[in-house]
Design a protein around this motif. Sequence first.
Motif, PDB file in Angstrom:
ATOM      1  N   ALA A 106       0.840  -1.105  -0.134  1.00  0.00           N
ATOM      2  CA  ALA A 106      -0.075  -0.031   0.055  1.00  0.00           C
ATOM      3  C   ALA A 106       0.799   1.067   0.203  1.00  0.00           C
ATOM      4  CB  ALA A 106      -0.809  -0.007   1.162  1.00  0.00           C
ATOM      5  N   ALA A 107       0.540   2.347  -0.454  1.00  0.00           N
ATOM      6  CA  ALA A 107       1.077   3.543  -0.357  1.00  0.00           C
ATOM      7  C   ALA A 107       0.308   4.598   0.286  1.00  0.00           C
ATOM      8  CB  ALA A 107       1.444   4.037  -1.940  1.00  0.00           C
ATOM      9  N   ARG A 108       0.769   5.359   1.216  1.00  0.00           N
ATOM     10  CA  ARG A 108      -0.201   6.393   1.736  1.00  0.00           C
ATOM     11  C   ARG A 108      -0.082   7.492   0.712  1.00  0.00           C
ATOM     12  NH1 ARG A 108       2.898   4.994   6.700  1.00  0.00           N
ATOM     13  NH2 ARG A 108       4.455   5.844   5.992  1.00  0.00           N
ATOM     14  N   ILE A 109      -1.498   8.189   0.604  1.00  0.00           N
ATOM     15  CA  ILE A 109      -1.702   9.170  -0.375  1.00  0.00           C
ATOM     16  C   ILE A 109      -2.470  10.150   0.304  1.00  0.00           C
ATOM     17  CG2 ILE A 109      -3.976   7.841  -1.007  1.00  0.00           C
ATOM     18  CD1 ILE A 109      -3.205   8.330  -4.085  1.00  0.00           C
ATOM     19  N   MET A 110      -2.501  11.326  -0.558  1.00  0.00           N
ATOM     20  CA  MET A 110      -3.174  12.369  -0.085  1.00  0.00           C
ATOM     21  C   MET A 110      -4.375  12.916  -0.832  1.00  0.00           C
ATOM     22  SD  MET A 110      -1.416  12.725   2.490  1.00  0.00           S
ATOM     23  CE  MET A 110       0.062  12.142   3.407  1.00  0.00           C
ATOM     24  N   THR A 111      -5.224  13.595  -0.506  1.00  0.00           N
ATOM     25  CA  THR A 111      -6.336  13.950  -1.198  1.00  0.00           C
ATOM     26  C   THR A 111      -5.733  14.611  -2.623  1.00  0.00           C
ATOM     27  OG1 THR A 111      -7.883  13.979   0.447  1.00  0.00           O
ATOM     28  CG2 THR A 111      -8.304  15.176  -1.462  1.00  0.00           C
ATOM     29  N   GLY A 112      -6.286  14.379  -3.631  1.00  0.00           N
ATOM     30  CA  GLY A 112      -5.620  14.955  -4.852  1.00  0.00           C
ATOM     31  C   GLY A 112      -4.599  14.411  -5.555  1.00  0.00           C
ATOM     32  N   ALA A 113      -3.680  13.585  -4.718  1.00  0.00           N
ATOM     33  CA  ALA A 113      -2.317  12.919  -5.313  1.00  0.00           C
ATOM     34  C   ALA A 113      -2.848  12.163  -6.440  1.00  0.00           C
ATOM     35  CB  ALA A 113      -1.831  12.364  -4.235  1.00  0.00           C
ATOM     36  N   PRO A 114      -1.873  11.881  -7.460  1.00  0.00           N
ATOM     37  CA  PRO A 114      -2.002  10.729  -8.291  1.00  0.00           C
ATOM     38  C   PRO A 114      -2.101   9.333  -7.892  1.00  0.00           C
ATOM     39  CG  PRO A 114       0.097  11.782  -8.539  1.00  0.00           C
ATOM     40  CD  PRO A 114      -0.779  12.580  -7.575  1.00  0.00           C
ATOM     41  N   LEU A 115      -3.160   8.621  -8.271  1.00  0.00           N
ATOM     42  CA  LEU A 115      -3.179   7.281  -7.876  1.00  0.00           C
ATOM     43  C   LEU A 115      -1.882   6.615  -8.418  1.00  0.00           C
ATOM     44  CD1 LEU A 115      -5.059   5.039  -6.606  1.00  0.00           C
ATOM     45  CD2 LEU A 115      -5.704   4.593  -8.989  1.00  0.00           C
ATOM     46  N   PRO A 116      -1.122   5.891  -7.572  1.00  0.00           N
ATOM     47  CA  PRO A 116       0.289   5.285  -8.170  1.00  0.00           C
ATOM     48  C   PRO A 116      -0.248   4.024  -9.186  1.00  0.00           C
ATOM     49  CG  PRO A 116      -0.180   4.717  -5.906  1.00  0.00           C
ATOM     50  CD  PRO A 116      -1.101   5.656  -6.348  1.00  0.00           C
ATOM     51  N   PRO A 117       0.896   3.765 -10.189  1.00  0.00           N
ATOM     52  CA  PRO A 117       0.781   2.447 -10.682  1.00  0.00           C
ATOM     53  C   PRO A 117       0.482   1.264  -9.934  1.00  0.00           C
ATOM     54  CG  PRO A 117       2.495   3.753 -11.567  1.00  0.00           C
ATOM     55  CD  PRO A 117       1.897   4.520 -10.256  1.00  0.00           C
ATOM     56  N   GLY A 118      -0.361   0.411 -10.180  1.00  0.00           N
ATOM     57  CA  GLY A 118      -0.547  -0.835  -9.586  1.00  0.00           C
ATOM     58  C   GLY A 118      -1.620  -0.708  -8.518  1.00  0.00           C
ATOM     59  N   ALA A 119      -1.944   0.319  -8.125  1.00  0.00           N
ATOM     60  CA  ALA A 119      -3.121   0.417  -7.330  1.00  0.00           C
ATOM     61  C   ALA A 119      -4.246   0.523  -7.848  1.00  0.00           C
ATOM     62  CB  ALA A 119      -2.896   1.934  -6.257  1.00  0.00           C
ATOM     63  N   GLU A 120      -5.436   0.045  -7.133  1.00  0.00           N
ATOM     64  CA  GLU A 120      -6.637  -0.085  -7.848  1.00  0.00           C
ATOM     65  C   GLU A 120      -7.987   1.083  -7.209  1.00  0.00           C
ATOM     66  OE1 GLU A 120      -6.607  -4.405  -9.540  1.00  0.00           O
ATOM     67  OE2 GLU A 120      -6.979  -4.285  -7.708  1.00  0.00           O
ATOM     68  N   ALA A 121      -7.752   1.286  -5.846  1.00  0.00           N
ATOM     69  CA  ALA A 121      -8.519   1.876  -5.233  1.00  0.00           C
ATOM     70  C   ALA A 121      -7.993   2.667  -3.914  1.00  0.00           C
ATOM     71  CB  ALA A 121      -9.532   0.973  -4.536  1.00  0.00           C
ATOM     72  N   VAL A 122      -8.583   3.514  -3.275  1.00  0.00           N
ATOM     73  CA  VAL A 122      -8.041   4.042  -2.026  1.00  0.00           C
ATOM     74  C   VAL A 122      -8.937   3.824  -0.864  1.00  0.00           C
ATOM     75  CG1 VAL A 122      -7.532   6.157  -0.879  1.00  0.00           C
ATOM     76  CG2 VAL A 122      -7.103   6.036  -3.226  1.00  0.00           C
ATOM     77  N   VAL A 123      -8.277   3.229   0.183  1.00  0.00           N
ATOM     78  CA  VAL A 123      -9.028   3.042   1.502  1.00  0.00           C
ATOM     79  C   VAL A 123      -8.752   4.108   2.345  1.00  0.00           C
ATOM     80  CG1 VAL A 123      -9.150   0.751   1.459  1.00  0.00           C
ATOM     81  CG2 VAL A 123      -7.386   1.823   2.421  1.00  0.00           C
ATOM     82  N   PRO A 124      -9.941   4.911   2.866  1.00  0.00           N
ATOM     83  CA  PRO A 124      -9.801   6.005   3.767  1.00  0.00           C
ATOM     84  C   PRO A 124      -9.061   5.612   4.967  1.00  0.00           C
ATOM     85  CG  PRO A 124     -12.152   5.860   2.956  1.00  0.00           C
ATOM     86  CD  PRO A 124     -11.412   4.702   2.693  1.00  0.00           C
ATOM     87  N   VAL A 125      -8.317   6.652   5.402  1.00  0.00           N
ATOM     88  CA  VAL A 125      -7.413   6.218   6.825  1.00  0.00           C
ATOM     89  C   VAL A 125      -8.223   5.965   7.714  1.00  0.00           C
ATOM     90  CG1 VAL A 125      -7.636   8.800   7.511  1.00  0.00           C
ATOM     91  CG2 VAL A 125      -5.689   7.344   8.040  1.00  0.00           C
ATOM     92  N   GLU A 126      -9.539   6.395   7.748  1.00  0.00           N
ATOM     93  CA  GLU A 126     -10.407   5.953   9.038  1.00  0.00           C
ATOM     94  C   GLU A 126     -10.763   4.613   8.777  1.00  0.00           C
ATOM     95  OE1 GLU A 126     -11.034  10.168   8.244  1.00  0.00           O
ATOM     96  OE2 GLU A 126     -10.961   8.465   6.791  1.00  0.00           O
ATOM     97  N   TRP A 127     -10.531   3.942   7.755  1.00  0.00           N
ATOM     98  CA  TRP A 127     -10.842   2.342   7.701  1.00  0.00           C
ATOM     99  C   TRP A 127      -9.425   1.653   8.162  1.00  0.00           C
ATOM    100  CZ3 TRP A 127     -13.365   1.431   2.518  1.00  0.00           C
ATOM    101  CH2 TRP A 127     -14.686   1.917   2.359  1.00  0.00           C
ATOM    102  N   THR A 128      -8.555   2.505   8.821  1.00  0.00           N
ATOM    103  CA  THR A 128      -7.063   1.500   8.791  1.00  0.00           C
ATOM    104  C   THR A 128      -6.620   2.182  10.351  1.00  0.00           C
ATOM    105  OG1 THR A 128      -5.799   3.383   8.365  1.00  0.00           O
ATOM    106  CG2 THR A 128      -6.510   1.998   6.614  1.00  0.00           C
TER     107      THR A 128
END
Length: 440
Positions: A106-128
């Motif tokens: 997984a890669a930590r990602i901020m709002t508005g940041a580009p989805l990195p290659p290989g990733a298919e979705a974003v789980v909100p930090v509240e789900w972790t």
Amino acid sequence: MSTAAPRATGQDHLWSVDEHLEDILATVRPLEPIELNLLDAQGCVLVDDITVPVSLPPFDNSSMDGYAVRVADVAGASEEFPAVLDVVGDVAAGQAGLLHVGPGQAARIMTGAPLPPGAEAVVPVEWTDGGLGEGPVAGMRARSLAPEAAGGQVRVHRPCEARAHVRAQGSDVKAGDRALDAGTILGPPQIALLAAIGRGTVRVRPRPRVVVLSTGSELVQPDEELAPGRIYDSNSFALTAAARDAGAIAYRVGAVADDAETLRTAIDDQLVRADLMVTTGGVSVGAYDVVKEALSHVGDEDEPGSGVEFRKLAMQPGKPQGFGSIGPDHTPLLALPGNPVSAYVSFELFVRPAIRTLMGLTDVHRPAARATLTADRPLTSPKARRQFLRGAYADGTVTPVGGAGSHLVAALARANALIVVPEDVTSVAPGDDVEVILLG
């Protein structure tokens, strides 16, 4: 040039409302287009269609602070049995050189940041668990700046579907789409869109400059002492505000005394900043109605086609009117009656459409509707006159406000519509269906 000369019909011709308006709209021309910076173009009318050069968003990006993951890696995740993923690094908004998210990562990602290659979705930090035992978003943002942020693990407590919390490239508009149509008035949302697609300037028709001048030696400015026989000048304030409401840049000159030479000088001085001039008062047949005399000599007398024609209209209020062009640039001028209601009704019927025409709009009229009249008694109207009564409109009904007097400013302030009584109608009963012009 913005106008041609009005057609001549003779002083004794009784003009209908439609004839007078038709003559105005046939002679007033839209202003020439200019290129303006975006903020300077606010309130102006777009001249050209705008095509999107780059998709919005221009790339897939995260709509949440969270973790970019592969869907299979979080399938079946729960509070009891979380998915444990290796954190390979951070992806911040505006970051180049993306990480790759592989299986079990997984890669930590901020709002508005580009989805990195290989990733298919974003789980909100509240789900972790936030990774490394830290949960708050603020802590997550702080860690994203630290070199030691890469590495460690994150526990994900919920599964997600593909593309969850991902703003897809082109989901707003796609490259090649039409962003805005010619004829659009540019407000804040339209300016935001132009900026978002990279347009720093735009070709528009400028907002018309309207000079409003009231006449009458009896007029006193607000906050001044009101001597016997004097009244406060409300017309210049009302019409300047109405011109701004219509989309113009309006200048209020204020009251000019009943002296032809003084009025001529005032009008000549104002021509330099006027695309349209509006006067109020001095257009009927009184001994001190000097507007007719003054306007017959104003501007460049040698300029062919200049001149103002004074007319009688089959309407109430607002029977006396003047229209024409003055000066070397044929600046259009509308001379309105001096009674406050007459002046305001005349503005709505004639000046507002002229302003909207100068702006380059095709729909220049206030919206109209049908309404059921609610009143204590029938409304009467003079034969062969189109009457405009003030009314309060709501939910398909309209109630008269005040009487028919053209001096009733307080009643005008409570109205949001004009009740239209046609020329061939002399009485309208409660419950009848009437036309109303909605004043916004």
